[in-house]
Design a protein around this motif. Structure first.
Motif: not given
Lengths: 356, 356
Positions: A106, A180-181, B188, B192, B195-196, B199, B225-226, B228, B231-232, B235, B237
């Protein structure tokens, strides 16, 4: 998306390629999910092929999404400092740095990394140093095209991403969102699916597979029960991705479960490339226009009977017959250095826009 | 697998239920992937229904696989200490502790946790305290059967596991291996996958979905974009699993992608239950024998139009019509306390084997 390298800290205070001082160097850094490589090349014209690499150093992972920001920065600083020492250069000799790191997803990530690099450079590099921060995929593409940002690169190592550029500077990416994604085509993704298959076979949810014995043997574990503890002891992505060769061997021995995982990985990787190619129309209107497809990373370098890279290329060229695969002769860190070299040269040539 | 509660620290120095001292209490702890609950109940006969719960305290996650061993232990110690204070009891009043925690997957995990609990108890609990460590699924089953370990429990909260016992003490489990190892039916796992999907829709690999707007709105993010970076950043759960209601609402609004994720989750959860039931032959030879199916966790408690729990039950009873669902009236922490209560009572009755 439009590319604006001018926003990434390019100031024209001094111009090392025009008035090269003795010993001026460029640092190129490739930070992937497994390790970080730094190369030091001379900042001088004319450009030589093969490129003289003065030094090369390696450190651990510098993807901040995997190891955290502090550890990532510490690793980047160390690998650059070691490369300079090894090349017998001082920080004052550095005229440009290109950090190409996984996890820069980003503009804010890019700006944050650039701010850090600038604060670091105030202390150790000369004031006129040129700084450049990119996703590692950009350097990987450059490593296959000698710095020209056109075409598509597919990285599949511990992580995976597809990244492309049109010759007029538009860019697009797919995947690269981490485990995770849903980066299932990566070394991590393949390994995690294989471990999952072991757990499922053990508890009765899935079919028997030789992955069970092969993975337990590889890790020195006695039972699938122990695999859970092993997994969460240290979730660094690179550690999990080390199971990749075990999965490939299991598939080559005919195991159906392992084969299914690899076929799925091929589908995922090809889908990333095709998404980028389609969005950028790299194949032109008829899909047949030629463009480079740069292939980087250990998943694609298997070079065994089960050749994931070859399968991905077959799958992409069915839709885009103009895609011509390139397996770079130089590594992505050199690609990062080339990006910096080319950007400086373009600036000199009065064209700070096109990096070619 | 055979069950040997005798190995879990049962020594017959003193017997609080036979010669109850005033104020003797039992602590039952349920440690899941989202939070940890401790209840304090009286250690006295006769057993009253409803069970008098003297106090209840809540803390964060104590799954060592999610937050690390140190943080897990600190949380467990704090939640027990607070429960005692709230019940106006001293550590010297404690005659038994049952820790039922997610992440205890192997006899070695159990022993390690027990050793820690014993070292802790030397400092603060009386020497005759009885200590018991189990996977949280065992307490969840007990919460639905008033302590009788027979039947199958399905937990689907932040994490998921299916766990079963036959009346003669055999046990089996399925799933419960955490997010890296394919617990796709969990809160979870559902989040996940959602969210995938966001993306993938964004980079062109997947279909458009209302999950994009719904998840970005929920998280206060401007662009996929944000996601990702979000998410990290952290993390844990439980943080990721908080997206569950957004996925359910998106499915209820007719979104195909969200519906597919929930249907997949139903299949995964039912498959865990069926694997356990099949291995233990809980349904008898013809599969029609009755057995309790205890349903626990927020994924199964949706109680909305899209009722994941109901779908799972429908799916299981197609194969095992004797399964009778139980939605426990007491929480798993009470189940943990009941396990300790029953174990002490069984010991008194000269039968330390059967906990019923």
């Amino acid at each position: 998306m439009q590319r604006h390298p001018g926003t990434a800290g390019w100031e024209a205070e001094e111009c090392p390629l025009m008035s090269p001082r003795m010993g001026s160097v460029i640092l190129g850094v490739d930070g992937g999910a497994s390790n970080t490589v730094c190369v030091c090349i001379p900042a001088a014209r004319p450009f030589n092929d093969p490129l003289p690499v003065l030094s090369r150093t390696v450190a651990g992972c510098s993807n901040q999404n995997s190891v955290g920001e502090d550890r990532a920065r510490e690793t980047l600083e160390r690998v650059m400092s070691q490369a300079l020492t090894k090349a017998r250069r001082r920080p004052s000799n550095v005229c440009a740095v290109c950090l190409a790191v996984a996890g820069v997803n980003h503009p804010l990530d890019q700006q944050r990394m650039l701010d850090w690099l600038r604060s670091l450079s105030t202390d150790i590099f000369p004031s006129h140093v040129k700084l450049f921060v990119e996703n590692d995929a950009v350097a990987a593409l450059a490593s296959g095209t000698m710095g020209k940002l056109h075409g598509c690169v597919l990285i599949a190592g511990t992580g995976t991403i597809a990244y492309g550029f049109t010759s007029d500077g538009r860019e697009a990416r797919a995947a690269g969102a981490g485990p995770v994604l849903g980066d299932w085509g990566s070394g991590y993704g393949i390994s995690a699916q294989a471990m999952t298959a072991v757990v499922r076979a053990y508890d009765g949810r899935g079919p028997e597979t030789v992955l069970t014995n092969n993975i337990l043997d590889f890790l020195g574990l006695a039972s699938p029960d122990e695999l859970i503890g092993w997994t969460y002891e240290d979730q660094s992505w690179a550690r999990i991705a080390e199971l990749l060769p075990v999965v490939v061997e299991s598939a080559e021995s005919g195991d159906e479960v392992a084969n299914k995982i690899l076929h799925n990985s091929v589908g995922e990787l090809a889908s990333s490339v095709k998404a980028v190619v389609q969005r950028l129309e790299l194949g032109g209107e008829d899909g047949k226009h030629p463009f480079p497809l740069v292939m980087v990373g250990k998943v694609l370098e298997a070079n065994k009977r089960w050749d994931i890279g070859k399968e991905v290329i077959d799958c992409v060229t069915k839709s885009y017959p103009g895609a011509y695969p390139i397996h770079p002769k130089v590594e992505p860190a050199v690609g990062a250095a080339l990006l910096a070299w080319n950007a400086i040269a373009s600036e000199l040539d009065g064209d700070i826009r096109t990096v070619q």
